[in-house]
Scaffold this motif. Sequence first.
Motif, mmCIF file in Angstrom:
data_model
loop_
_atom_site.group_PDB
_atom_site.id
_atom_site.type_symbol
_atom_site.label_atom_id
_atom_site.label_comp_id
_atom_site.label_asym_id
_atom_site.label_seq_id
_atom_site.Cartn_x
_atom_site.Cartn_y
_atom_site.Cartn_z
ATOM 1 N N VAL A 92 -41.524 12.492 -29.854
ATOM 2 C CA VAL A 92 -40.183 13.054 -29.953
ATOM 3 C C VAL A 92 -40.182 14.345 -29.141
ATOM 4 O O VAL A 92 -41.047 15.211 -29.336
ATOM 5 N N TYR A 93 -39.252 14.444 -28.227
ATOM 6 C CA TYR A 93 -39.151 15.607 -27.340
ATOM 7 C C TYR A 93 -38.037 16.527 -27.844
ATOM 8 O O TYR A 93 -36.908 16.077 -28.108
ATOM 9 N N TYR A 94 -38.372 17.811 -27.941
ATOM 10 C CA TYR A 94 -37.440 18.817 -28.433
ATOM 11 C C TYR A 94 -37.193 19.868 -27.360
ATOM 12 O O TYR A 94 -38.141 20.327 -26.701
ATOM 13 N N CYS A 95 -35.946 20.272 -27.218
ATOM 14 C CA CYS A 95 -35.686 21.423 -26.368
ATOM 15 C C CYS A 95 -35.574 22.661 -27.243
ATOM 16 O O CYS A 95 -35.278 22.589 -28.437
ATOM 17 N N ASN A 96 -35.797 23.787 -26.617
ATOM 18 C CA ASN A 96 -35.907 25.058 -27.302
ATOM 19 C C ASN A 96 -35.358 26.133 -26.380
ATOM 20 O O ASN A 96 -35.579 26.063 -25.165
ATOM 21 N N ALA A 97 -34.636 27.093 -26.935
ATOM 22 C CA ALA A 97 -34.082 28.138 -26.077
ATOM 23 C C ALA A 97 -33.973 29.453 -26.827
ATOM 24 O O ALA A 97 -33.649 29.473 -28.026
ATOM 25 N N ASP A 98 -34.231 30.522 -26.116
ATOM 26 C CA ASP A 98 -33.947 31.877 -26.608
ATOM 27 C C ASP A 98 -32.562 32.244 -26.080
ATOM 28 O O ASP A 98 -32.364 32.296 -24.862
ATOM 29 N N ILE A 99 -31.647 32.485 -26.997
ATOM 30 C CA ILE A 99 -30.248 32.683 -26.617
ATOM 31 C C ILE A 99 -29.730 34.000 -27.143
ATOM 32 O O ILE A 99 -29.937 34.324 -28.327
ATOM 33 N N THR A 100 -29.084 34.748 -26.263
ATOM 34 C CA THR A 100 -28.363 35.950 -26.667
ATOM 35 C C THR A 100 -26.941 35.511 -27.020
ATOM 36 O O THR A 100 -26.232 34.976 -26.173
ATOM 37 N N THR A 101 -26.561 35.744 -28.261
ATOM 38 C CA THR A 101 -25.236 35.324 -28.698
ATOM 39 C C THR A 101 -24.190 36.370 -28.324
ATOM 40 O O THR A 101 -24.517 37.472 -27.860
ATOM 41 N N ARG A 102 -22.938 36.047 -28.537
ATOM 42 C CA ARG A 102 -21.857 36.960 -28.148
ATOM 43 C C ARG A 102 -21.830 38.236 -28.976
ATOM 44 O O ARG A 102 -21.206 39.212 -28.569
ATOM 45 N N ASP A 103 -22.495 38.227 -30.135
ATOM 46 C CA ASP A 103 -22.605 39.473 -30.907
ATOM 47 C C ASP A 103 -23.897 40.205 -30.579
ATOM 48 O O ASP A 103 -24.367 41.033 -31.362
ATOM 49 N N CYS A 104 -24.483 39.839 -29.416
ATOM 50 C CA CYS A 104 -25.636 40.552 -28.861
ATOM 51 C C CYS A 104 -26.905 40.449 -29.687
ATOM 52 O O CYS A 104 -27.750 41.351 -29.665
ATOM 53 N N GLN A 112 -32.346 18.686 -31.911
ATOM 54 C CA GLN A 112 -32.704 17.741 -32.974
ATOM 55 C C GLN A 112 -33.799 16.775 -32.543
ATOM 56 O O GLN A 112 -34.382 16.082 -33.377
ATOM 57 N N GLY A 113 -34.076 16.715 -31.255
ATOM 58 C CA GLY A 113 -35.129 15.845 -30.753
ATOM 59 C C GLY A 113 -34.597 14.523 -30.218
ATOM 60 O O GLY A 113 -33.580 14.012 -30.684
ATOM 61 N N THR A 114 -35.307 14.002 -29.225
ATOM 62 C CA THR A 114 -34.977 12.688 -28.679
ATOM 63 C C THR A 114 -36.274 11.906 -28.489
ATOM 64 O O THR A 114 -37.273 12.454 -28.001
ATOM 65 N N GLN A 115 -36.259 10.652 -28.885
ATOM 66 C CA GLN A 115 -37.469 9.827 -28.858
ATOM 67 C C GLN A 115 -37.728 9.287 -27.461
ATOM 68 O O GLN A 115 -36.830 8.737 -26.820
ATOM 69 N N VAL A 116 -38.961 9.444 -27.014
ATOM 70 C CA VAL A 116 -39.426 8.833 -25.764
ATOM 71 C C VAL A 116 -40.584 7.913 -26.113
ATOM 72 O O VAL A 116 -41.561 8.352 -26.725
ATOM 73 N N THR A 117 -40.448 6.646 -25.757
ATOM 74 C CA THR A 117 -41.496 5.670 -26.027
ATOM 75 C C THR A 117 -41.905 5.006 -24.713
ATOM 76 O O THR A 117 -41.057 4.487 -23.987
#
Length: 120
Positions: A92-104, A112-117
């Motif tokens: 299962v492949y997951y993406c991940n990000a460090d995000i600055t939101t609009r409230d700084c 949530q993940g996506t399956q790769v077989t």
Amino acid sequence: QVQLVESGGGLVQAGGSLRLSCAASGSIFRVNRMGWSRQAPGKRRELVAVISSGGSTDYADSVKGRFAISRDNAKNTLYLQMNSLKPEDTAVYYCNADITTRDCMVYNYWGQGTQVTVSS
């Protein structure tokens, strides 16, 4: 609120290719470092590839030369082009990000993940 939504997983034969996408949406001021991780059954989650906001990349040794991470900052979207896939890439492949939101505030988000077989 911020969401990361992955797509592009599926079943592929060994030697084949897949392209994963991860779209970030919501209260985003800036998307910083992004990355892909994976988790195979019975194994720990491992980092596959990362990319900075400026485009610098780094890869796990196991995928170097086969996978390519990229991003479209205008669309807040992350990609993972996977070539020469092997059965051991199944996870299962997951993406991940460090995000600055609009409230700084800066938070770390996961999809949530996506399956790769990969079949042999």
